[in-house]
Motif scaffolding. Structure first.
Motif, PDB file in Angstrom:
ATOM      1  N   HIS A 168      47.141  38.930  49.637  1.00 30.23           N
ATOM      2  CA  HIS A 168      45.925  38.098  49.665  1.00 30.23           C
ATOM      3  C   HIS A 168      45.839  37.268  50.942  1.00 30.23           C
ATOM      4  N   THR A 169      44.629  36.765  51.203  1.00 33.04           N
ATOM      5  CA  THR A 169      44.365  36.159  52.518  1.00 33.04           C
ATOM      6  C   THR A 169      44.994  34.774  52.686  1.00 33.04           C
ATOM      7  N   GLN A 170      45.487  34.196  51.587  1.00 32.13           N
ATOM      8  CA  GLN A 170      46.041  32.847  51.720  1.00 32.13           C
ATOM      9  C   GLN A 170      47.448  32.833  52.309  1.00 32.13           C
TER      10      GLN A 170
ATOM     11  N   ALA B 147      45.763  39.380  43.356  1.00 33.43           N
ATOM     12  CA  ALA B 147      44.451  38.758  43.584  1.00 33.43           C
ATOM     13  C   ALA B 147      43.444  39.861  43.316  1.00 33.43           C
ATOM     14  N   GLY B 148      42.222  39.482  43.014  1.00 33.50           N
ATOM     15  CA  GLY B 148      41.191  40.485  42.766  1.00 33.50           C
ATOM     16  C   GLY B 148      41.577  41.393  41.608  1.00 33.50           C
TER      17      GLY B 148
ATOM     18  N   PHE C 236      44.093  45.451  50.838  1.00 33.74           N
ATOM     19  CA  PHE C 236      44.866  44.633  51.766  1.00 33.74           C
ATOM     20  C   PHE C 236      46.345  44.651  51.360  1.00 33.74           C
TER      21      PHE C 236
ATOM     22  N   SER D 261      38.567  43.001  45.165  1.00 36.30           N
ATOM     23  CA  SER D 261      39.642  43.344  46.096  1.00 36.30           C
ATOM     24  C   SER D 261      40.850  43.945  45.391  1.00 36.30           C
TER      25      SER D 261
ATOM     26  N   VAL E 212      33.033  34.802  44.536  1.00 34.68           N
ATOM     27  CA  VAL E 212      34.156  34.344  45.379  1.00 34.68           C
ATOM     28  C   VAL E 212      33.657  34.067  46.803  1.00 34.68           C
TER      29      VAL E 212
ATOM     30  N   CYS F 151      41.347  30.602  51.816  1.00 35.79           N
ATOM     31  CA  CYS F 151      40.721  31.819  51.290  1.00 35.79           C
ATOM     32  C   CYS F 151      39.657  32.269  52.285  1.00 35.79           C
TER      33      CYS F 151
ATOM     34  N   VAL G 135      45.077  44.074  46.258  1.00 34.28           N
ATOM     35  CA  VAL G 135      46.206  43.806  47.151  1.00 34.28           C
ATOM     36  C   VAL G 135      47.397  44.632  46.663  1.00 34.28           C
TER      37      VAL G 135
ATOM     38  N   TYR H 210      35.811  39.383  44.702  1.00 35.76           N
ATOM     39  CA  TYR H 210      35.971  39.301  46.162  1.00 35.76           C
ATOM     40  C   TYR H 210      35.343  40.505  46.856  1.00 35.76           C
TER      41      TYR H 210
ATOM     42  N   VAL I  56      47.446  32.065  43.827  1.00 36.08           N
ATOM     43  CA  VAL I  56      46.108  32.623  44.065  1.00 36.08           C
ATOM     44  C   VAL I  56      45.841  33.675  42.987  1.00 36.08           C
ATOM     45  N   GLY I  57      44.561  33.964  42.749  1.00 35.69           N
ATOM     46  CA  GLY I  57      44.213  34.995  41.773  1.00 35.69           C
ATOM     47  C   GLY I  57      43.964  34.410  40.391  1.00 35.69           C
ATOM     48  N   VAL I  58      44.110  33.101  40.267  1.00 32.87           N
ATOM     49  CA  VAL I  58      43.916  32.450  38.962  1.00 32.87           C
ATOM     50  C   VAL I  58      42.458  32.584  38.518  1.00 32.87           C
ATOM     51  N   GLY I  59      41.547  32.431  39.494  1.00 35.42           N
ATOM     52  CA  GLY I  59      40.128  32.566  39.180  1.00 35.42           C
ATOM     53  C   GLY I  59      39.792  33.993  38.753  1.00 35.42           C
ATOM     54  N   ASP I  60      40.373  34.955  39.433  1.00 38.79           N
ATOM     55  CA  ASP I  60      40.101  36.363  39.112  1.00 38.79           C
ATOM     56  C   ASP I  60      40.638  36.705  37.718  1.00 38.79           C
TER      57      ASP I  60
HETATM   58  C1  PLP Z   1      41.987  39.386  48.798  1.00 33.19           C
HETATM   59  C2  PLP Z   1      41.605  38.258  47.892  1.00 33.19           C
HETATM   60  N1  PLP Z   1      41.007  38.536  46.721  1.00 33.19           N
HETATM   61  C3  PLP Z   1      40.626  37.555  45.875  1.00 33.19           C
HETATM   62  C4  PLP Z   1      40.830  36.222  46.156  1.00 33.19           C
HETATM   63  C5  PLP Z   1      40.327  35.198  45.182  1.00 33.19           C
HETATM   64  O1  PLP Z   1      41.346  34.597  44.506  1.00 33.19           O
HETATM   65  P1  PLP Z   1      41.076  33.446  43.421  1.00 33.19           P
HETATM   66  O2  PLP Z   1      41.187  34.085  42.089  1.00 33.19           O
HETATM   67  O3  PLP Z   1      42.152  32.454  43.668  1.00 33.19           O
HETATM   68  O4  PLP Z   1      39.716  32.922  43.666  1.00 33.19           O
HETATM   69  C6  PLP Z   1      41.467  35.880  47.348  1.00 33.19           C
HETATM   70  C7  PLP Z   1      41.727  34.484  47.661  1.00 33.19           C
HETATM   71  O5  PLP Z   1      42.266  34.124  48.677  1.00 33.19           O
HETATM   72  C8  PLP Z   1      41.862  36.922  48.235  1.00 33.19           C
HETATM   73  O6  PLP Z   1      42.472  36.656  49.394  1.00 33.19           O
END
Ligand code: PLP
Ligand code: ADP
Ligand code: MG
Length: 289
Positions: A43-45, A16-17, A40, A9, A113, A121, A11, A82, A219-223
Motif C-alpha cells: 500500500h501507498t502509506q 489494503a483494497g 501494487f 486495489s 477513497v 495515502c 496489494v 481505491y 491501513v486497509g481498516v476502511g476497506d
Molecule cells: C493501494 C491502497 N488501497 C487502498 C487504500 C485505502 O486504505 P484504507 O482502508 O485505510 O482507506 C490505500 C491507502 O493508503 C492504498 O494505498
C-alpha cells in the motif's frame, strides 16, 4: 449466496483494497469477484511501491467477459474502493449501469477513497472530483471517512450533529445509507473510535476503544469495514445489527494485530473474530425523525 463484484486495489504484500476486503467478505459467507484497479507491491502509506495501474478499459473488458457468459445477472452488488485513475471511475459507472440492467435489484456501494496527505495515502489526480460529481449520485450506499465526508458535502464538520447533517446532504443527492467510518475530531471522545450510520430517518452512533498503535496505524481498516458492512446488509441484517457487527469484528482484528505487534492487518489470524466477534458494542440511536 450473495455475489459481490469488488472493484478496488490489490496489494501483493499486506492488506489494503481487495487484499483487505476479499478474504473477510468470503469468511462472512459471500462470493467475491475481485476486479483489481491496480496491482501494487504494497500500500501507498509505505511511501514507496512498485506495480501497475490497470488501463481503464481492462475493467470494462473483464465485465464484458462475465456478461458474455451470462453471469452478470447473478451479481448482487458492485463495491468500489481505491481507484488507480479518474478514467477508471467513469468505466466503473458504466459497469454499475450494466450490472443494474442485468439485475435491477443490485446495489452500488461506493467507498470514496480519496488521498490523505497527512496519513500518506496517495490517490491519482481527479479521483476526489470524480467521487464528488459522479459516483455520489450514482451510489446506493457510501462509506466516507471524515475527510471524505467533508469533501463530498463541501462542509467543515466539527461535531456529531454536523456529521449527521452532512450525511443527510449526501442522502439528498442519491445514496440511501451513509456510513461515516471514523468521526475522529468530530466524535464525542478522543479515546474512542466512533462511527455513524445515517439514513433519511435514522442516525446510529457507535463507539469502541482506540488502540494505541503509535504513529503507524494499520491501513486497509476502511476497506475491511466497507466490505463487511456490504455483506451484512446483503445478508439481510438490520442497520443496527450490521453496524454492531462490523464494529466488533474490526475491533477484534485490530486487537489481534496489536497483540501480534504487526503493522499489517492480521486477517487470517483474526478470522474467527470476523465471523463471530468476541466483543460487543451497542449502537445508539441519535435522532429519529
Ligand atoms: C493501494 C491502497 N488501497 C487502498 C487504500 C485505502 O486504505 P484504507 O482502508 O485505510 O482507506 C490505500 C491507502 O493508503 C492504498 O494505498
Ligand atoms: N481501535 C482502533 N484503534 C486505533 N486505531 C484505529 C482503530 N480502529 C481504526 N483505527 C485507525 O483509524 C483509521 C481509520 O481511518 P479512517 O480515516 O476512518 O478510514 P480509512 O481507513 O478509510 O481511511 C485507520 O488509520 C485505522 O488504522
Ligand atoms: Mg478509506
Amino acid at each position: 449466496m450473495k455475489n459481490i463484484l469488488a472493484i478496488q486495489s490489490h496489494v501483493v504484500y499486506g492488506h489494503a483494497g481487495n487484499a483487505a476486503a476479499e478474504f473477510p467478505m468470503r469468511r462472512m459467507g459471500a462470493n467475491v469477484w475481485p476486479l483489481n484497479t491496480v496491482q501494487f507491491s504494497n500500500h501507498t502509506q509505505y511511501g514507496q511501491w512498485t506495480g501497475t495501474v490497470m488501463p481503464a478499459e481492462h475493467l470494462t473488458d473483464i465485465v464484458q467477459g462475465i456478461a458474455a457468459i451470462d453471469r452478470l445477472k447473478t451479481c448482487d452488488a458492485v463495491l468500489s474502493g481505491y481507484l488507480g485513475s479518474a478514467e477508471q471511475g467513469e468505466k466503473i459507472l458504466d459497469i454499475v449501469q450494466q450490472v443494474k440492467a442485468a439485475n435491477p435489484d443490485a446495489w452500488y456501494f461506493c467507498d470514496p477513497v480519496m488521498g490523505h496527505p497527512e496519513k500518506g495515502c496517495i490517490v491519482a489526480p481527479g479521483v476526489a472530483e470524480f467521487h464528488c460529481q459522479v459516483s455520489l449520485p450514482a451510489s446506493d450506499i457510501v462509506a466516507p471517512n471524515l475527510l471524505e465526508l467533508e469533501m463530498l458535502s463541501g462542509r467543515t464538520i466539527n461535531d456529531l450533529d454536523e456529521a449527521i447533517e452532512a450525511s443527510r446532504s449526501l442522502i439528498d443527492k442519491g445514496p440511501k445509507v451513509v456510513l461515516v467510518k471514523h468521526l475522529s475530531r468530530a466524535g464525542l471522545r478522543s479515546d474512542q473510535f466512533e462511527m455513524l450510520l445515517v439514513t433519511k430517518h435514522e442516525a446510529l452512533h457507535i463507539q469502541r476503544p482506540l488502540i494505541d498503535f503509535g504513529v503507524r496505524q494499520p491501513v486497509g481498516v476502511g476497506d475491511l469495514t466497507s466490505g463487511l458492512l456490504l455483506v451484512n446488509l446483503l445478508q439481510g441484517k438490520s442497520h443496527l445489527q450490521a453496524l454492531e457487527h462490523i464494529t466488533a469484528a474490526v475491533y477484534g482484528v485490530m486487537l489481534k494485530t496489536h497483540s501480534m505487534g504487526e503493522y499489517e492487518l492480521q486477517l487470517v489470524a483474526a478470522q474467527d473474530e470476523i465471523a463471530t466477534p468476541s466483543h460487543h458494542f451497542r449502537a445508539i440511536s441519535k435522532v429519529t425523525i
